[in-house]
Design a protein around this motif. Sequence first.
Motif, PDB file in Angstrom:
ATOM      1  N   VAL A   1       7.413  36.744  -7.269  1.00 15.98           N
ATOM      2  CA  VAL A   1       7.379  35.857  -6.099  1.00 15.98           C
ATOM      3  C   VAL A   1       6.111  35.003  -6.111  1.00 15.98           C
ATOM      4  O   VAL A   1       6.149  33.799  -5.844  1.00 15.98           O
ATOM      5  N   ALA A   2       4.979  35.632  -6.439  1.00 22.25           N
ATOM      6  CA  ALA A   2       3.705  34.912  -6.467  1.00 22.25           C
ATOM      7  C   ALA A   2       3.722  33.790  -7.498  1.00 22.25           C
ATOM      8  O   ALA A   2       3.086  32.745  -7.293  1.00 22.25           O
ATOM      9  N   ALA A   3       4.446  33.985  -8.600  1.00 25.65           N
ATOM     10  CA  ALA A   3       4.538  32.945  -9.624  1.00 25.65           C
ATOM     11  C   ALA A   3       5.123  31.662  -9.043  1.00 25.65           C
ATOM     12  O   ALA A   3       4.688  30.546  -9.368  1.00 25.65           O
ATOM     13  N   VAL A   4       6.093  31.811  -8.160  1.00 24.31           N
ATOM     14  CA  VAL A   4       6.724  30.651  -7.517  1.00 24.31           C
ATOM     15  C   VAL A   4       5.824  30.076  -6.430  1.00 24.31           C
ATOM     16  O   VAL A   4       5.665  28.859  -6.304  1.00 24.31           O
ATOM     17  N   VAL A   5       5.212  30.965  -5.649  1.00 32.07           N
ATOM     18  CA  VAL A   5       4.341  30.522  -4.558  1.00 32.07           C
ATOM     19  C   VAL A   5       3.166  29.722  -5.094  1.00 32.07           C
ATOM     20  O   VAL A   5       2.820  28.651  -4.560  1.00 32.07           O
ATOM     21  N   VAL A   6       2.536  30.225  -6.153  1.00 30.70           N
ATOM     22  CA  VAL A   6       1.386  29.530  -6.735  1.00 30.70           C
ATOM     23  C   VAL A   6       1.783  28.139  -7.218  1.00 30.70           C
ATOM     24  O   VAL A   6       1.021  27.172  -7.078  1.00 30.70           O
ATOM     25  N   ALA A   7       2.981  28.009  -7.768  1.00 32.72           N
ATOM     26  CA  ALA A   7       3.440  26.708  -8.271  1.00 32.72           C
ATOM     27  C   ALA A   7       3.496  25.661  -7.160  1.00 32.72           C
ATOM     28  O   ALA A   7       3.341  24.455  -7.426  1.00 32.72           O
ATOM     29  N   TRP A   8       3.711  26.086  -5.936  1.00 30.06           N
ATOM     30  CA  TRP A   8       3.798  25.153  -4.812  1.00 30.06           C
ATOM     31  C   TRP A   8       2.490  24.368  -4.632  1.00 30.06           C
ATOM     32  O   TRP A   8       2.485  23.245  -4.134  1.00 30.06           O
ATOM     33  N   PHE A   9       1.374  24.966  -5.037  1.00 28.42           N
ATOM     34  CA  PHE A   9       0.058  24.352  -4.840  1.00 28.42           C
ATOM     35  C   PHE A   9      -0.438  23.617  -6.085  1.00 28.42           C
ATOM     36  O   PHE A   9      -1.638  23.351  -6.215  1.00 28.42           O
ATOM     37  N   CYS A  10       0.486  23.292  -6.995  1.00 29.10           N
ATOM     38  CA  CYS A  10       0.086  22.738  -8.300  1.00 29.10           C
ATOM     39  C   CYS A  10      -0.631  21.393  -8.212  1.00 29.10           C
ATOM     40  O   CYS A  10      -1.315  20.999  -9.155  1.00 29.10           O
ATOM     41  N   THR A  11      -0.504  20.666  -7.114  1.00 23.77           N
ATOM     42  CA  THR A  11      -1.140  19.350  -6.990  1.00 23.77           C
ATOM     43  C   THR A  11      -2.475  19.411  -6.257  1.00 23.77           C
ATOM     44  O   THR A  11      -3.069  18.369  -5.979  1.00 23.77           O
ATOM     45  N   SER A  12      -2.932  20.617  -5.939  1.00 23.22           N
ATOM     46  CA  SER A  12      -4.168  20.767  -5.173  1.00 23.22           C
ATOM     47  C   SER A  12      -5.089  21.788  -5.823  1.00 23.22           C
ATOM     48  O   SER A  12      -4.625  22.764  -6.419  1.00 23.22           O
ATOM     49  N   PRO A  13      -6.411  21.584  -5.704  1.00 30.40           N
ATOM     50  CA  PRO A  13      -7.358  22.581  -6.221  1.00 30.40           C
ATOM     51  C   PRO A  13      -7.177  23.950  -5.574  1.00 30.40           C
ATOM     52  O   PRO A  13      -7.617  24.970  -6.125  1.00 30.40           O
ATOM     53  N   VAL A  14      -6.500  23.985  -4.429  1.00 29.73           N
ATOM     54  CA  VAL A  14      -6.265  25.248  -3.735  1.00 29.73           C
ATOM     55  C   VAL A  14      -5.477  26.225  -4.609  1.00 29.73           C
ATOM     56  O   VAL A  14      -5.532  27.438  -4.407  1.00 29.73           O
TER      57      VAL A  14
END
Length: 209
Positions: A167-180
Amino acid sequence: MTDNQIQNLKDDIAFMKALAQEGQQTPLLGGAILVAAGLTFGLASVAHWALMTGQLSLGTRWAPLIIWGGALAVFFVALTVLRRRIGGKPGAGSPGNRAFGMAWASVGWTIFALSGAIAVIAYKTHSPIITAIFPSLILALYGGGWSVAAAMARKTWLWLTAIGSYVAAVVVAWFCTSPVIFLVYAAALMLLAVLPGFMLMRQEPSDTI
């Protein structure tokens, strides 16, 4: 199916059953390595976030390479020390722990190979965007490692850790355009590597199983 094939299948099933039963009885070793990996690369991720947001400056365009290369070097030193320590613990040579160790070693080498492939693609395309997939790939591979651990130990919390990694693999991808993304990735490593690794360490034998 011939008699030999049927017998081989029965032998394989019996072996897997024995392996699973042995995994339930023998504590899984290697939690310290996962703690070291989570802490080392989690801190590197936070440093990368600080670099991208201007809160850290190393005065060179090679700063990301210095951060992650340094983290890798530190981890390899820790890995060498911890493997020797784990090798001397009771149960280290059991089939379950050998399978557990091989699974995580495979995860590590896969991450290493993928990092090289991603670096080549970024260099050839002159675009760093491909590197944004790396945290998600690592977490997905962690899911595979934890799935093996869960199958060996038959513990619900290990299955939850494996699912959480996917699940975290998908969640992290959501922030791919931000340094966050680097802060989210660091938090994921704390939750899915450091915490479960520490829990495994608490179950390890001191002198006898």
